[in-house]
Motif scaffolding. Structure first.
Motif, short mmCIF file in Angstrom:
data_model
loop_
_atom_site.label_atom_id
_atom_site.label_comp_id
_atom_site.label_asym_id
_atom_site.label_seq_id
_atom_site.Cartn_x
_atom_site.Cartn_y
_atom_site.Cartn_z
N GLU A 262 -16.58 -28.13 5.58
CA GLU A 262 -16.20 -29.11 4.55
C GLU A 262 -15.19 -28.45 3.62
O GLU A 262 -15.50 -27.47 2.93
N ASP A 263 -13.99 -28.97 3.62
CA ASP A 263 -12.91 -28.39 2.84
C ASP A 263 -13.12 -28.70 1.35
O ASP A 263 -13.08 -29.85 0.92
N ALA A 264 -13.32 -27.62 0.56
CA ALA A 264 -13.54 -27.79 -0.88
C ALA A 264 -12.31 -27.41 -1.69
O ALA A 264 -12.34 -27.42 -2.91
N SER A 265 -11.21 -27.06 -0.98
CA SER A 265 -10.02 -26.61 -1.70
C SER A 265 -9.37 -27.74 -2.48
O SER A 265 -9.47 -28.92 -2.12
N GLN A 266 -8.69 -27.36 -3.56
CA GLN A 266 -8.02 -28.31 -4.45
C GLN A 266 -6.53 -27.97 -4.52
O GLN A 266 -6.12 -26.87 -4.12
N PRO A 267 -5.69 -28.87 -4.97
CA PRO A 267 -4.23 -28.63 -4.97
C PRO A 267 -3.79 -27.45 -5.81
O PRO A 267 -2.75 -26.84 -5.53
N GLU A 268 -4.56 -27.12 -6.83
CA GLU A 268 -4.16 -26.07 -7.77
C GLU A 268 -4.07 -24.70 -7.09
O GLU A 268 -5.01 -24.25 -6.44
N THR A 269 -2.93 -24.02 -7.26
CA THR A 269 -2.74 -22.67 -6.74
C THR A 269 -3.21 -21.66 -7.78
O THR A 269 -2.72 -21.66 -8.92
N VAL A 270 -4.16 -20.80 -7.40
CA VAL A 270 -4.71 -19.83 -8.34
C VAL A 270 -4.15 -18.42 -8.13
O VAL A 270 -4.21 -17.58 -9.02
N LEU A 271 -3.61 -18.16 -6.93
CA LEU A 271 -3.05 -16.84 -6.64
C LEU A 271 -1.83 -17.03 -5.74
O LEU A 271 -1.88 -17.76 -4.75
N GLU A 272 -0.75 -16.37 -6.12
CA GLU A 272 0.44 -16.37 -5.28
C GLU A 272 0.97 -14.94 -5.18
O GLU A 272 1.14 -14.26 -6.20
N VAL A 273 1.19 -14.50 -3.96
CA VAL A 273 1.73 -13.16 -3.70
C VAL A 273 3.11 -13.34 -3.06
O VAL A 273 3.26 -14.09 -2.09
N ARG A 274 4.10 -12.65 -3.62
CA ARG A 274 5.48 -12.78 -3.11
C ARG A 274 6.04 -11.42 -2.72
O ARG A 274 6.12 -10.50 -3.53
N ASP A 275 6.37 -11.28 -1.43
CA ASP A 275 7.10 -10.11 -0.91
C ASP A 275 6.45 -8.78 -1.31
O ASP A 275 7.14 -7.82 -1.70
N LEU A 276 5.15 -8.72 -1.20
CA LEU A 276 4.42 -7.49 -1.55
C LEU A 276 4.64 -6.43 -0.47
O LEU A 276 4.46 -6.69 0.72
N ALA A 277 5.00 -5.23 -0.89
CA ALA A 277 5.22 -4.11 0.03
C ALA A 277 4.38 -2.92 -0.40
O ALA A 277 4.37 -2.54 -1.57
N VAL A 278 3.64 -2.37 0.57
CA VAL A 278 2.83 -1.17 0.35
C VAL A 278 3.08 -0.25 1.54
O VAL A 278 2.56 -0.48 2.63
N ALA A 279 3.91 0.77 1.35
CA ALA A 279 4.27 1.67 2.45
C ALA A 279 3.06 2.51 2.87
O ALA A 279 2.24 2.89 2.02
N PRO A 280 2.90 2.80 4.18
CA PRO A 280 3.79 2.35 5.26
C PRO A 280 3.28 1.08 5.96
O PRO A 280 3.86 0.66 6.94
N LYS A 281 2.20 0.47 5.48
CA LYS A 281 1.54 -0.60 6.21
C LYS A 281 2.17 -1.98 6.00
O LYS A 281 2.30 -2.76 6.94
#
Length: 508
Positions: A262-281
């Motif tokens: 049962e999908d309980a998700s709502q339209p509101e975005t609570v977390l957004e990650v953009r172009d995250l880089a952590v070398a070397p992975k």
């Protein structure tokens, strides 16, 4: 670039032979009537999900385990001893193993680590000059040009892995078993290890290569043995085998039906990650998380799943990228700041990082927000007990008392306390790294239920798991982490195990 065609073709006569081997543990059939052979000079990949029986098979070959029935032959001679004598018998016949967890001493030199416990001596005195010369030759054998007096702490991850392999090659081995040798390495470093495997096999040494990275396996292995539920299902020619067929053999019929949530998700975005880089992975990771959503992150061991959660939580520094919480950019990325923004994090290693074993369930539960159980700045035993009891009752934690030492609880109940810590703290975004690792089936089902209940309340969860089969049972959406970025997306109820596993391994 290495390839299977560059490796000396294996001889017909088996170097290692297991016949009808069965091993039972209390409540578990770990190995079921297994027949297995490897020829000199052959590179045999060993595939199977967690619990398939790979580790038990390896322990049989190294003499660490005695089969309840069946025989193990190394170079034509049966392993007949028990205990440490059996392991020594296997070792004397040339069986070596390099485990995933390296056993090097960082503060010692390359040469000292190579000969640790078996120093070259003359008249009781260590022959340093001979040790240095032999160490240089051993590393050159694998194509590594390093000074023998280099400290291990100065070596790259790939160089450390090669040092472990070089140590295994001392004393003329006939079979070398490599357990996930590239799982912690970036692609460029993995090439060095695969080149070393090619060199080893070219000398006529048999290699058993445990990995799920199909790209690597296709480059260096002649064949692949697939295990499931303690049984050897098939051995296939990796050059001609289809990835989806290999996945089907690994999973069997388990992935036939997708779970309906049962999908309980709502339209509101609570977390957004953009172009995250952590070398070397991680090179460039971007995704968003909705309110009330359970988002799964799938990927092979070493793909960077843990590094992703740690970078978001502020316990690991990223080289680039932006993070937005509830629409606002996170400018000061630290653990304390993220907790203050309503984030909670359960680490992969529960015993080492998630709990304080000697402290009570109450102290482990309330440690994120002690101010809620104090009177005039002093901890109140009554308030601590009341607050802890609410979490115990809500998450169905089995413990006689609120102050029982958490180390005495089962793994499943310990994990519930770790999750409960953030429920008590009121965290709205939970980052769960392998939350069901090491717990029994009943506890897993209870943790799935807890996660779905939290989502129904409007909390958002990022769920990382190496067990592909559990992701469809709890996640609204699953993202596949591969080659440093999120490559594919699956949405419930169309999260098929076979397709998901194929997506994880196809690019490796």
């Amino acid at each position: 670039m290495t390839s299977a065609s560059q490796i000396k073709r294996p001889e017909a006569t088996a170097l290692v032979s297991m016949t009808g081997c069965t091993r039972r543990y209390p409540g578990v059939l770990a190995l079921d009537n297994a027949d297995f052979e490897v020829a000199p000079g052959e590179v045999r990949a060993l595939l199977g999900k967690n619990g398939a029986g790979k580790s038990t098979l390896i322990r049989m070959l190294t003499g660490a385990e005695v089969p309840d029935s069946g025989t193990v032959l190394i170079d034509g001679e049966e392993l007949t001893h028990a205990g440490s004598a059996r392991a020594q018998q296997a070792f004397s016949h040339g069986v070596r193993v390099v485990y995933q967890e390296l056993s090097l001493v960082p503060g010692m030199t390359l040469a000292e680590n190579l000969f640790l416990g078996r120093w070259p001596r003359k008249g009781g005195v260590i022959r340093h000059r001979a040790m240095m010369a032999e160490a240089k030759e051993a590393m050159h054998r694998l194509g590594l040009d390093l000074s023998p007096d280099t400290l291990v702490s100065a070596l790259s991850p790939a160089e450390r892995q090669l040092l472990e392999i070089a140590r295994a090659l001392l004393g003329n081995p006939k079979l070398v078993i490599l357990d996930e040798p590239t799982s912690s390495l970036a692609a460029a470093e993995a090439e060095k290890v695969m080149a070393a495997v090619t060199r080893v096999a070219a000398e006529g040494i048999a290699v058993i290569y445990v990995s799920h990275r199909m790209n690597e396996i296709r480059q260096i292995a002649h064949s692949a043995t697939i295990m499931r539920d303690g049984r050897i299902i098939d051995t296939v020619d990796v050059q001609n085998a289809d990835t989806r067929e290999i996945v089907r053999l690994m999973l069997g019929s388990e992935g036939a039906e997708a779970a309906v949530l049962e999908d309980a998700s709502q339209p509101e975005t609570v977390l957004e990650v953009r172009d995250l880089a952590v070398a070397p992975k991680l090179s460039s990771v971007s995704f968003s998380l909705k309110k009330g959503e359970v988002l799964g992150i799938a990927g092979l061991l070493g793909s960077g799943r843990t590094e992703l959660l740690q970078a978001i939580m502020g316990v690991r520094r990223g080289e680039a990228g932006e993070i937005f919480a509830n629409g606002k950019p996170v400018k000061s990325l630290g653990y304390k700041e993220m907790v203050g923004l309503g984030f909670g994090y359960t680490p992969e290693s529960r015993k080492e990082e998630g709990i304080v074993p000697l402290l009570g369930v109450d102290e482990n539960t309330l440690s994120t927000r002690f101010e809620g159980v104090t009177v005039n700045g002093v901890l109140s035993a009554r308030r601590m007990a009341e607050a802890t009891r609410k979490i115990i009752d809500r998450l169905h934690i089995k413990t006689a008392r609120t102050d029982t030492a958490i180390g005495t609880l089962s793994g499943g109940n310990q994990q519930k306390v770790v999750i409960g810590r953030w429920v008590y703290a009121g965290s709205r975004i939970l980052l769960l790294d392998e939350p069901t690792r090491g717990v029994d089936i009943e506890a897993k089902a209870q943790i799935y239920s807890i996660i779905r209940e939290l989502a129904a309340e409007g909390r958002s969860i990022v769920f990382v798991s190496s067990e592909i089969e559990e992701l469809p049972l709890v996640c609204d959406r699953v993202l596949v982490l591969r080659d440093g970025a999120l490559r594919e997306e699956f949405r419930s109820p169309n999260i098929d195990q076979d397709t998901l596993m194929a997506a994880c391994i196809s690019g490796h």
